[in-house]
Structure formats: structure tokens, C-alpha cells
Design a protein around this motif. Sequence first.
Motif, PDB file in Angstrom:
ATOM      1  N   ARG A  31      49.055  26.517  -1.256  1.00 21.21           N
ATOM      2  CA  ARG A  31      48.218  25.487  -1.883  1.00 21.21           C
ATOM      3  C   ARG A  31      49.065  24.299  -2.338  1.00 21.21           C
ATOM      4  NH1 ARG A  31      45.358  30.122  -4.118  1.00 21.21           N
ATOM      5  NH2 ARG A  31      46.672  29.986  -5.977  1.00 21.21           N
ATOM      6  N   ALA A  32      50.211  24.585  -2.951  1.00 26.75           N
ATOM      7  CA  ALA A  32      51.052  23.499  -3.460  1.00 26.75           C
ATOM      8  C   ALA A  32      51.637  22.665  -2.323  1.00 26.75           C
ATOM      9  CB  ALA A  32      52.168  24.069  -4.333  1.00 26.75           C
ATOM     10  N   VAL A  33      52.048  23.319  -1.245  1.00 28.59           N
ATOM     11  CA  VAL A  33      52.573  22.587  -0.085  1.00 28.59           C
ATOM     12  C   VAL A  33      51.469  21.735   0.548  1.00 28.59           C
ATOM     13  CG1 VAL A  33      53.492  22.817   2.256  1.00 28.59           C
ATOM     14  CG2 VAL A  33      54.419  24.237   0.415  1.00 28.59           C
ATOM     15  N   THR A  34      50.307  22.326   0.724  1.00 25.40           N
ATOM     16  CA  THR A  34      49.190  21.608   1.345  1.00 25.40           C
ATOM     17  C   THR A  34      48.774  20.410   0.510  1.00 25.40           C
ATOM     18  OG1 THR A  34      48.402  23.639   2.391  1.00 25.40           O
ATOM     19  CG2 THR A  34      46.821  21.830   2.185  1.00 25.40           C
ATOM     20  N   LEU A  35      48.738  20.582  -0.811  1.00 30.71           N
ATOM     21  CA  LEU A  35      48.360  19.480  -1.694  1.00 30.71           C
ATOM     22  C   LEU A  35      49.355  18.330  -1.572  1.00 30.71           C
ATOM     23  CD1 LEU A  35      46.461  18.451  -3.923  1.00 30.71           C
ATOM     24  CD2 LEU A  35      47.988  19.519  -5.598  1.00 30.71           C
ATOM     25  N   ALA A  36      50.648  18.649  -1.559  1.00 33.69           N
ATOM     26  CA  ALA A  36      51.659  17.606  -1.410  1.00 33.69           C
ATOM     27  C   ALA A  36      51.521  16.905  -0.054  1.00 33.69           C
ATOM     28  CB  ALA A  36      53.057  18.209  -1.555  1.00 33.69           C
ATOM     29  N   HIS A  37      51.399  17.685   0.988  1.00 31.27           N
ATOM     30  CA  HIS A  37      51.294  17.121   2.339  1.00 31.27           C
ATOM     31  C   HIS A  37      50.072  16.221   2.467  1.00 31.27           C
ATOM     32  CE1 HIS A  37      49.804  17.168   6.514  1.00 31.27           C
ATOM     33  NE2 HIS A  37      51.089  17.093   6.852  1.00 31.27           N
ATOM     34  N   ASP A  38      48.909  16.724   2.062  1.00 28.97           N
ATOM     35  CA  ASP A  38      47.672  15.961   2.253  1.00 28.97           C
ATOM     36  C   ASP A  38      47.648  14.692   1.409  1.00 28.97           C
ATOM     37  OD1 ASP A  38      46.974  17.979   3.956  1.00 28.97           O
ATOM     38  OD2 ASP A  38      45.392  18.818   2.691  1.00 28.97           O
ATOM     39  N   THR A  39      48.195  14.759   0.191  1.00 30.14           N
ATOM     40  CA  THR A  39      48.215  13.569  -0.664  1.00 30.14           C
ATOM     41  C   THR A  39      49.164  12.522  -0.104  1.00 30.14           C
ATOM     42  OG1 THR A  39      47.747  14.982  -2.583  1.00 30.14           O
ATOM     43  CG2 THR A  39      48.490  12.741  -3.024  1.00 30.14           C
ATOM     44  N   LEU A  40      50.286  12.953   0.444  1.00 28.95           N
ATOM     45  CA  LEU A  40      51.207  12.017   1.083  1.00 28.95           C
ATOM     46  C   LEU A  40      50.556  11.344   2.296  1.00 28.95           C
ATOM     47  CD1 LEU A  40      54.479  14.089   0.791  1.00 28.95           C
ATOM     48  CD2 LEU A  40      54.205  11.736  -0.034  1.00 28.95           C
ATOM     49  N   GLY A  70      49.581   7.251   3.024  1.00 28.12           N
ATOM     50  CA  GLY A  70      50.073   6.471   4.141  1.00 28.12           C
ATOM     51  C   GLY A  70      51.227   7.062   4.923  1.00 28.12           C
ATOM     52  N   LYS A  71      51.753   8.225   4.519  1.00 30.44           N
ATOM     53  CA  LYS A  71      52.834   8.876   5.262  1.00 30.44           C
ATOM     54  C   LYS A  71      52.248   9.582   6.485  1.00 30.44           C
ATOM     55  CE  LYS A  71      56.359   8.210   2.377  1.00 30.44           C
ATOM     56  NZ  LYS A  71      57.649   7.597   2.728  1.00 30.44           N
ATOM     57  N   THR A  72      52.855   9.383   7.644  1.00 34.01           N
ATOM     58  CA  THR A  72      52.304   9.975   8.855  1.00 34.01           C
ATOM     59  C   THR A  72      52.761  11.415   9.076  1.00 34.01           C
ATOM     60  OG1 THR A  72      54.102   8.969  10.120  1.00 34.01           O
ATOM     61  CG2 THR A  72      52.023   7.757   9.999  1.00 34.01           C
ATOM     62  N   ARG A  73      54.014  11.721   8.809  1.00 41.09           N
ATOM     63  CA  ARG A  73      54.509  13.095   8.957  1.00 41.09           C
ATOM     64  C   ARG A  73      55.466  13.387   7.812  1.00 41.09           C
ATOM     65  NH1 ARG A  73      58.399  16.452  11.713  1.00 41.09           N
ATOM     66  NH2 ARG A  73      57.392  18.371  12.430  1.00 41.09           N
ATOM     67  N   PRO A  74      54.938  13.665   6.646  1.00 41.91           N
ATOM     68  CA  PRO A  74      55.792  13.813   5.466  1.00 41.91           C
ATOM     69  C   PRO A  74      56.677  15.058   5.520  1.00 41.91           C
ATOM     70  CG  PRO A  74      53.525  14.399   4.946  1.00 41.91           C
ATOM     71  CD  PRO A  74      53.511  13.806   6.316  1.00 41.91           C
ATOM     72  N   HIS A  75      57.848  14.926   4.931  1.00 44.92           N
ATOM     73  CA  HIS A  75      58.778  16.044   4.800  1.00 44.92           C
ATOM     74  C   HIS A  75      58.595  16.661   3.421  1.00 44.92           C
ATOM     75  CE1 HIS A  75      63.266  17.518   4.754  1.00 44.92           C
ATOM     76  NE2 HIS A  75      62.393  18.490   4.605  1.00 44.92           N
ATOM     77  N   VAL A  76      58.109  17.889   3.390  1.00 47.84           N
ATOM     78  CA  VAL A  76      57.885  18.620   2.143  1.00 47.84           C
ATOM     79  C   VAL A  76      58.955  19.692   2.011  1.00 47.84           C
ATOM     80  CG1 VAL A  76      56.280  20.017   0.796  1.00 47.84           C
ATOM     81  CG2 VAL A  76      55.398  18.186   2.275  1.00 47.84           C
ATOM     82  N   ALA A  77      59.736  19.625   0.945  1.00 48.36           N
ATOM     83  CA  ALA A  77      60.794  20.603   0.694  1.00 48.36           C
ATOM     84  C   ALA A  77      60.335  21.575  -0.382  1.00 48.36           C
ATOM     85  CB  ALA A  77      62.076  19.907   0.255  1.00 48.36           C
TER      86      ALA A  77
END
Length: 338
Positions: free
Chosen positions: A185-194, A198-205
Amino acid sequence: MTKPRLAIIPGDPSGIGPELMARLLNSDGVRDAAEILLIGDGHLWRQGAEQADLPVDPVGIGEGDVPGFEGLCHLDMETIAPTEVKRAEVTVESGRSALRTLDKALDLAMVGHVDGVLFGPFNKAALTAAGLNAEDEHRYMARYLGFDGYHSEINVLDELMTTRVTSHIGLKDVADNISGDGVRRAVTLAHDTLVQSGKTRPHVAVAALNPHAGDNGKFGREEIDILEPVVAEFQDRQMHVTGPWPSDTVFLKAKVGEVDAVVTMYHDQGQIAIKLMGFDRGVTVAGGLPIPVTTPAHGTAFDIAGQGVANPGATRAAFDLLVRLAKTHLAQRHASTE
């Protein structure tokens, strides 16, 4: 593209919120970036203008004019009497005023009259005294909106976002509350909000829980049993998710722009790092809600309230991010009706 329509509320009347909003409205490019609706008592907006020694000159409109408002407008409300505004004090009256203006902004967002909400700093003690009846304003907003999906606070500094798997719980309870679902959930939330920003392929660490990322199980198995499998799942879906990274080094990567978001395991793991990197620019996003909501990450600053020295940096950053999020929200809404 059509400019987004934003609702702005002053936050707690006893703090620096009204002054911050006056400074924001006089910042370069703000009035050109969005149609802006100020909500709340006229005397609070005048208070902010006087404290900042800057003009705030909206056009007053009524409820019936809200659907088509343009430029800088003001929807007047009577939420607190001028004599009830106690500078730098926690009062139930100020808490009630903040909640009433927030409710109105959410009401307008729910019917599509505004595309996002920016609020000045709240005082949680005042909100609670006024009947918040929720762990924080984020849960209050979700309940008010009737939203039962996953949502969580997101902290933002410049182009970096942080989400967290656990939040307001004791440190001794963190490990027991780390789960695969929570990390997903936390990864998905970060990715989708990015992506929405406007980020096209965000890097989530993903940050590790234990020292040295557990050192192959020597200091705990959460990395092996929970975090690594979840990271692998996202990578199998061709998403740029990496980790788990030791938490004492992952923010070094973030600081130099190697990652767009860090998913932390507990509250202070991310908060300490991001506030050290730029407390005066931090933004809080009400992540996951069906409408974009942002606010400066700092508090009401009672120690400087009314002195005319409030720094609007975080408020401007919150506004700029809200514009980006609201543009995507507006585009999605238009696409769904075509």
C-alpha cells in the motif's frame, strides 16, 4: 489547458495561517496558475493582509456564483467572531473555525466546483477541542468524504516524497505491524501520487527496518521475509522499485536525486531525515483521498504569530504541488465524462 480551480482556507486563526496565505497570494505567478477561491471569514483574510502588510483583494461572491468563479474570489463565512480570535492561543473557537472552513472546501470539491484544497496550518489540540473525533485531520477528511479506501499522509520536500508503512504508533509496536500488504500500500501510494504529480516512471526506494538492512538476518528477518518479496513483486510488474536499503544511507540517495520517493517503516525514520533536509519547504499531502489536498508541513508557529515574519516557503511549495496534482485530477475527471 484549463486552469485548476483551488479552494484555500486560512487554517487556525490563532496561528500564522492567515499571514502565510496573504504572502502566498502576493507571490509571483500564483494568481496566474489557478482560479482561486478563498473560503472563510472576511476579517481573517484582512487579518492576514495586515500581518503581512500586503494586499489581499478578492472579489466577493455568493454560493450561487461558485460553480463559475474565475480569478481570485472570496466566499464569505461566519465561523468565528473577531473578538474570539486569540492570537497564539489554543481555543475551541479557532478549532471550530478551521473545521467549518475545511468542511466547506471539501463540500465544494465533492461536487466538482474545485479541483483541490490548500489549507493553512491546523492546531491539533484546537481541532480536538472543537470535535475532530479522529486520530488526525487526514482521517477526519476521509470520514467526511465517505472514503474507505487506503489513504495516508505523504511528506514532500521539493521533488522527494516519503510514505510510511506504520505511522502514529509506539516504536515498540512497529515490527509487529510491518506486513506485506502494508508495504504494498505504501509503495503504491507513493508511486501513484508521483505519477499524478507528473512523474512518468518514478523510482520508489524501500527503506529497511533493521540496521544494515538486517545483515542477512543477523539483526532481524523483516527484510528477508517481508520487504524483499514485495520489492520483487513490483519489479516483476516492471515498476522501478528498489530496496530494501539501509535507512542510514537511503536518504543520501534521495538527497542527490537518485530516487523520487522513500517508503519508510515508521514515522520518525522519514520525518527526521526530510525535515533536516529542508524544514522550511516541506509539504504534507493527504495521500490517497479522491481529491488533492495539501498543506505546509509545519505547524501554527504560535511563537511568531502576528509578528509579520512568517516564512511562506512551505506554503508556496504546497500550492505549486497542489496545482500539479489538481491538473491531473481535472484531466481525469474530464476524461471520465467523455
